[in-house]
Scaffold this motif. Structure first.
Motif, PDB file in Angstrom:
ATOM      1  N   ALA A 109      -7.205  14.960   7.517  1.00 28.09           N
ATOM      2  CA  ALA A 109      -6.501  14.083   8.439  1.00 28.09           C
ATOM      3  C   ALA A 109      -5.125  14.625   8.821  1.00 28.09           C
ATOM      4  N   LYS A 110      -4.520  15.423   7.965  1.00 28.11           N
ATOM      5  CA  LYS A 110      -3.185  15.967   8.252  1.00 28.11           C
ATOM      6  C   LYS A 110      -3.296  17.098   9.271  1.00 28.11           C
ATOM      7  N   LEU A 111      -2.423  17.056  10.250  1.00 26.73           N
ATOM      8  CA  LEU A 111      -2.445  18.078  11.306  1.00 26.73           C
ATOM      9  C   LEU A 111      -2.199  19.484  10.762  1.00 26.73           C
ATOM     10  N   GLU A 112      -1.309  19.601   9.771  1.00 30.08           N
ATOM     11  CA  GLU A 112      -1.042  20.935   9.216  1.00 30.08           C
ATOM     12  C   GLU A 112      -2.260  21.513   8.493  1.00 30.08           C
ATOM     13  N   ASN A 113      -3.093  20.661   7.896  1.00 29.97           N
ATOM     14  CA  ASN A 113      -4.322  21.134   7.271  1.00 29.97           C
ATOM     15  C   ASN A 113      -5.352  21.559   8.319  1.00 29.97           C
ATOM     16  N   GLN A 114      -5.424  20.816   9.424  1.00 29.12           N
ATOM     17  CA  GLN A 114      -6.314  21.210  10.514  1.00 29.12           C
ATOM     18  C   GLN A 114      -5.892  22.563  11.077  1.00 29.12           C
ATOM     19  N   GLN A 115      -4.586  22.719  11.290  1.00 27.99           N
ATOM     20  CA  GLN A 115      -4.074  23.989  11.810  1.00 27.99           C
ATOM     21  C   GLN A 115      -4.386  25.130  10.843  1.00 27.99           C
ATOM     22  N   LEU A 116      -4.226  24.869   9.544  1.00 34.34           N
ATOM     23  CA  LEU A 116      -4.546  25.881   8.543  1.00 34.34           C
ATOM     24  C   LEU A 116      -6.024  26.247   8.602  1.00 34.34           C
ATOM     25  N   ALA A 117      -6.881  25.269   8.739  1.00 39.02           N
ATOM     26  CA  ALA A 117      -8.322  25.541   8.833  1.00 39.02           C
ATOM     27  C   ALA A 117      -8.636  26.415  10.041  1.00 39.02           C
ATOM     28  N   TYR A 118      -8.002  26.117  11.172  1.00 39.85           N
ATOM     29  CA  TYR A 118      -8.210  26.933  12.367  1.00 39.85           C
ATOM     30  C   TYR A 118      -7.752  28.369  12.132  1.00 39.85           C
ATOM     31  N   GLU A 119      -6.594  28.514  11.490  1.00 38.17           N
ATOM     32  CA  GLU A 119      -6.054  29.844  11.205  1.00 38.17           C
ATOM     33  C   GLU A 119      -6.965  30.616  10.241  1.00 38.17           C
TER      34      GLU A 119
END
Length: 165
Positions: A109-119
């Motif tokens: 749910a956290k945006l920084e975790n989503q961004q990390l997953a994309y990276e």
């Protein structure tokens, strides 16, 4: 005429520094000052104090004006690559760290975790190609499972070993 004005400047670049010599005809050259590469530009006024003649001053001005351009690669930090043990340890640390992040945010749910997953997906794509493609090491996931005994291919092989003994 001052002793500094006699002779001319000779510049020698060595592996880690630049040496400035005074050369006089018929005499052995005299090393006046040696300066590390990263301090040459900041020390140019001190260096020029040792060589006051017009010809030497002009030569030093020309040298200092082209110094950074000619030695730009010396000032760029060289890439350092990981060896096999470091890569293995880093992969283990990444796996453990991701497990903790997933435990703390199971639905991402956290945006920084989503961004990390994309990276991670972006970085993983070329890594996977280097390992599994014909232009790389040509090692497939199933090969790893068999060799290290993990996943479904590793379990199938273990089951076959148990039935044959």
């Amino acid at each position: 005429m001052d002793n500094q004005d006699k002779g001319w400047v000779w510049i020698r670049e060595i592996a880690t520094a630049v040496s400035f010599y005074r050369v006089k005809y018929g005499e052995k050259r005299e090393r006046v000052i040696t300066v590390p590469y990263d301090q040459v530009i900041s020390s140019q006024h001190e260096i020029r104090k040792h060589f006051t003649s017009v010809a030497n001053t002009n030569k030093l001005i020309k040298y200092f004006s082209t110094f950074e351009y000619r030695h730009k690669n010396r000032f760029v930090e060289k890439k350092k690559y990981l060896n096999q043990e470091q890569i293995s340890a880093a992969m283990q640390a990444i796996e453990e760290s991701l497990a903790e992040l997933v435990k703390a945010d199971p639905k991402c749910a956290k945006l920084e975790n989503q961004q990390l997953a994309y990276e991670i997906w972006r970085a993983w794509t070329p890594i996977r190609q280097l390992i599994s493609n014909a232009s790389g090491w040509k090692i497939k996931e199933s090969d790893s499972q068999k060799a290290l005994g993990w996943g479904t291919a590793g379990k199938k092989e273990d089951d076959q070993d148990e039935t044959t003994t």
